[in-house]
Design a protein around this motif. Structure first.
Motif, PDB file in Angstrom:
ATOM      1  N   ASP A  22       0.826  -1.213   0.000  1.00  0.00           N
ATOM      2  CA  ASP A  22       0.000   0.000   0.000  1.00  0.00           C
ATOM      3  C   ASP A  22       0.859   1.262   0.000  1.00  0.00           C
ATOM      4  OD1 ASP A  22      -2.381  -1.426  -0.115  1.00  0.00           O
ATOM      5  OD2 ASP A  22      -2.712  -1.341   2.056  1.00  0.00           O
ATOM      6  N   ARG A  23       1.937   1.271   0.784  1.00  0.00           N
ATOM      7  CA  ARG A  23       2.844   2.431   0.790  1.00  0.00           C
ATOM      8  C   ARG A  23       3.510   2.601  -0.576  1.00  0.00           C
ATOM      9  NH1 ARG A  23       7.097   1.793   5.030  1.00  0.00           N
ATOM     10  NH2 ARG A  23       7.915   3.626   3.979  1.00  0.00           N
ATOM     11  N   HIS A  24       3.892   1.492  -1.194  1.00  0.00           N
ATOM     12  CA  HIS A  24       4.491   1.509  -2.527  1.00  0.00           C
ATOM     13  C   HIS A  24       3.508   2.096  -3.545  1.00  0.00           C
ATOM     14  CE1 HIS A  24       6.336  -0.030  -6.222  1.00  0.00           C
ATOM     15  NE2 HIS A  24       5.230  -0.704  -6.454  1.00  0.00           N
ATOM     16  N   LEU A  25       2.262   1.628  -3.515  1.00  0.00           N
ATOM     17  CA  LEU A  25       1.263   2.128  -4.459  1.00  0.00           C
ATOM     18  C   LEU A  25       0.962   3.600  -4.226  1.00  0.00           C
ATOM     19  CD1 LEU A  25      -1.133  -0.942  -4.652  1.00  0.00           C
ATOM     20  CD2 LEU A  25       0.559  -0.197  -6.354  1.00  0.00           C
ATOM     21  N   ASP A  26       0.934   4.039  -2.967  1.00  0.00           N
ATOM     22  CA  ASP A  26       0.753   5.465  -2.670  1.00  0.00           C
ATOM     23  C   ASP A  26       1.900   6.288  -3.261  1.00  0.00           C
ATOM     24  OD1 ASP A  26      -1.608   4.970  -1.281  1.00  0.00           O
ATOM     25  OD2 ASP A  26      -0.662   5.098   0.702  1.00  0.00           O
ATOM     26  N   TYR A  27       3.116   5.776  -3.138  1.00  0.00           N
ATOM     27  CA  TYR A  27       4.289   6.445  -3.704  1.00  0.00           C
ATOM     28  C   TYR A  27       4.137   6.568  -5.224  1.00  0.00           C
ATOM     29  CZ  TYR A  27       9.125   7.371  -5.024  1.00  0.00           C
ATOM     30  OH  TYR A  27      10.260   7.922  -5.576  1.00  0.00           O
ATOM     31  N   LEU A  28       3.720   5.491  -5.879  1.00  0.00           N
ATOM     32  CA  LEU A  28       3.522   5.537  -7.323  1.00  0.00           C
ATOM     33  C   LEU A  28       2.427   6.523  -7.696  1.00  0.00           C
ATOM     34  CD1 LEU A  28       3.860   1.764  -8.274  1.00  0.00           C
ATOM     35  CD2 LEU A  28       5.612   3.559  -8.367  1.00  0.00           C
ATOM     36  N   ASP A  29       1.340   6.549  -6.929  1.00  0.00           N
ATOM     37  CA  ASP A  29       0.264   7.517  -7.178  1.00  0.00           C
ATOM     38  C   ASP A  29       0.785   8.948  -7.101  1.00  0.00           C
ATOM     39  OD1 ASP A  29      -1.672   5.552  -7.548  1.00  0.00           O
ATOM     40  OD2 ASP A  29      -2.482   5.739  -5.504  1.00  0.00           O
ATOM     41  N   GLN A  30       1.659   9.213  -6.130  1.00  0.00           N
ATOM     42  CA  GLN A  30       2.219  10.557  -5.964  1.00  0.00           C
ATOM     43  C   GLN A  30       3.127  10.962  -7.120  1.00  0.00           C
ATOM     44  OE1 GLN A  30       4.210  10.656  -2.166  1.00  0.00           O
ATOM     45  NE2 GLN A  30       2.406   9.845  -1.114  1.00  0.00           N
ATOM     46  N   HIS A  31       3.642   9.972  -7.851  1.00  0.00           N
ATOM     47  CA  HIS A  31       4.574  10.236  -8.952  1.00  0.00           C
ATOM     48  C   HIS A  31       4.036   9.743 -10.296  1.00  0.00           C
ATOM     49  CE1 HIS A  31       7.023  10.439  -5.314  1.00  0.00           C
ATOM     50  NE2 HIS A  31       7.685  11.361  -5.977  1.00  0.00           N
ATOM     51  N   GLN A  32       2.733   9.631 -10.402  1.00  0.00           N
ATOM     52  CA  GLN A  32       2.149   9.036 -11.604  1.00  0.00           C
ATOM     53  C   GLN A  32       2.454   9.821 -12.883  1.00  0.00           C
ATOM     54  OE1 GLN A  32      -2.201   8.955 -11.678  1.00  0.00           O
ATOM     55  NE2 GLN A  32      -2.182  10.415  -9.995  1.00  0.00           N
ATOM     56  N   THR A  33       2.736  11.114 -12.772  1.00  0.00           N
ATOM     57  CA  THR A  33       3.052  11.883 -13.979  1.00  0.00           C
ATOM     58  C   THR A  33       4.387  11.457 -14.594  1.00  0.00           C
ATOM     59  OG1 THR A  33       4.053  13.661 -12.675  1.00  0.00           O
ATOM     60  CG2 THR A  33       1.705  13.885 -13.253  1.00  0.00           C
ATOM     61  N   LEU A  34       5.239  10.797 -13.817  1.00  0.00           N
ATOM     62  CA  LEU A  34       6.526  10.313 -14.328  1.00  0.00           C
ATOM     63  C   LEU A  34       6.411   8.938 -14.972  1.00  0.00           C
ATOM     64  CD1 LEU A  34       8.817  11.129 -11.246  1.00  0.00           C
ATOM     65  CD2 LEU A  34       8.324  12.584 -13.228  1.00  0.00           C
ATOM     66  N   LEU A  35       5.338   8.208 -14.671  1.00  0.00           N
ATOM     67  CA  LEU A  35       5.217   6.802 -15.077  1.00  0.00           C
ATOM     68  C   LEU A  35       4.638   6.650 -16.478  1.00  0.00           C
ATOM     69  CD1 LEU A  35       3.796   5.348 -11.749  1.00  0.00           C
ATOM     70  CD2 LEU A  35       6.145   5.171 -12.597  1.00  0.00           C
ATOM     71  N   LEU A  36       5.398   6.022 -17.359  1.00  0.00           N
ATOM     72  CA  LEU A  36       4.869   5.614 -18.658  1.00  0.00           C
ATOM     73  C   LEU A  36       4.171   4.264 -18.509  1.00  0.00           C
ATOM     74  CD1 LEU A  36       7.968   6.521 -20.838  1.00  0.00           C
ATOM     75  CD2 LEU A  36       5.836   7.817 -20.635  1.00  0.00           C
ATOM     76  N   ALA A  37       4.747   3.418 -17.686  1.00  0.00           N
ATOM     77  CA  ALA A  37       4.192   2.095 -17.370  1.00  0.00           C
ATOM     78  C   ALA A  37       4.924   1.579 -16.140  1.00  0.00           C
ATOM     79  CB  ALA A  37       4.364   1.129 -18.536  1.00  0.00           C
ATOM     80  N   CYS A  38       4.289   0.643 -15.455  1.00  0.00           N
ATOM     81  CA  CYS A  38       4.892   0.111 -14.243  1.00  0.00           C
ATOM     82  C   CYS A  38       4.135  -1.156 -13.865  1.00  0.00           C
ATOM     83  CB  CYS A  38       4.757   1.155 -13.138  1.00  0.00           C
ATOM     84  SG  CYS A  38       5.442   0.679 -11.567  1.00  0.00           S
ATOM     85  N   TYR A  54       9.683  -0.579 -14.222  1.00  0.00           N
ATOM     86  CA  TYR A  54       9.150   0.774 -14.242  1.00  0.00           C
ATOM     87  C   TYR A  54       9.667   1.448 -15.510  1.00  0.00           C
ATOM     88  CZ  TYR A  54       9.281  -0.035  -9.113  1.00  0.00           C
ATOM     89  OH  TYR A  54       9.167  -0.545  -7.845  1.00  0.00           O
ATOM     90  N   LEU A  55       8.811   2.054 -16.261  1.00  0.00           N
ATOM     91  CA  LEU A  55       9.218   2.906 -17.374  1.00  0.00           C
ATOM     92  C   LEU A  55       8.877   4.328 -16.949  1.00  0.00           C
ATOM     93  CD1 LEU A  55       7.899   0.846 -20.411  1.00  0.00           C
ATOM     94  CD2 LEU A  55      10.226   0.925 -19.496  1.00  0.00           C
ATOM     95  N   VAL A  56       9.911   5.134 -16.746  1.00  0.00           N
ATOM     96  CA  VAL A  56       9.715   6.484 -16.226  1.00  0.00           C
ATOM     97  C   VAL A  56      10.231   7.505 -17.226  1.00  0.00           C
ATOM     98  CG1 VAL A  56       9.778   5.786 -13.806  1.00  0.00           C
ATOM     99  CG2 VAL A  56      11.899   6.430 -14.938  1.00  0.00           C
TER     100      VAL A  56
END
Length: 98
Positions: A22-38, A54-56
């Motif tokens: 859950d902490r990992h997914l929250d971190y990804l949510d906070q940085h979703q603009t950087l994520l092309l795919a994950c 991760y494709l960032v």
């Protein structure tokens, strides 16, 4: 500039992965603009994850390394190995990018 980050979990750390998910997914949510795919790399039956890809899209290698080092999975010592590789976006979501 796109980078691929591939991670490998330390053996026997499935419980730690689940505890931090859950902490990992929250971190990804906070940085979703950087994520092309994950996503996680799974066993054939889908029951266990053994790392992730991760494709960032970030400014440079240092930013990609900073991104993964601040992931709760990395901070907790889940990974045995991490590779950061510059990536060319040739096709994404079925669309040619070149």
């Amino acid at each position: 500039m796109p980078f691929m980050i591939e991670t490998w979990d330390k053996d026997g750390n499935h419980a730690l992965r689940l505890k931090l998910r859950d902490r990992h997914l929250d971190y990804l949510d906070q940085h979703q603009t950087l994520l092309l795919a994950c996503g996680a790399k799974l066993s054939d039956d889908g029951a266990f994850a053994s790392g992730g890809i991760y494709l960032v899209d970030v400014e440079d290698r240092a930013s990609a390394e900073d991104f993964i080092q601040n992931d709760p999975f990395h901070e907790a010592g889940l990974f045995q190995r991490v590779e950061v590789i510059r990536w060319r976006k040739a096709y994404l979501a079925g669309k040619r990018e070149l």
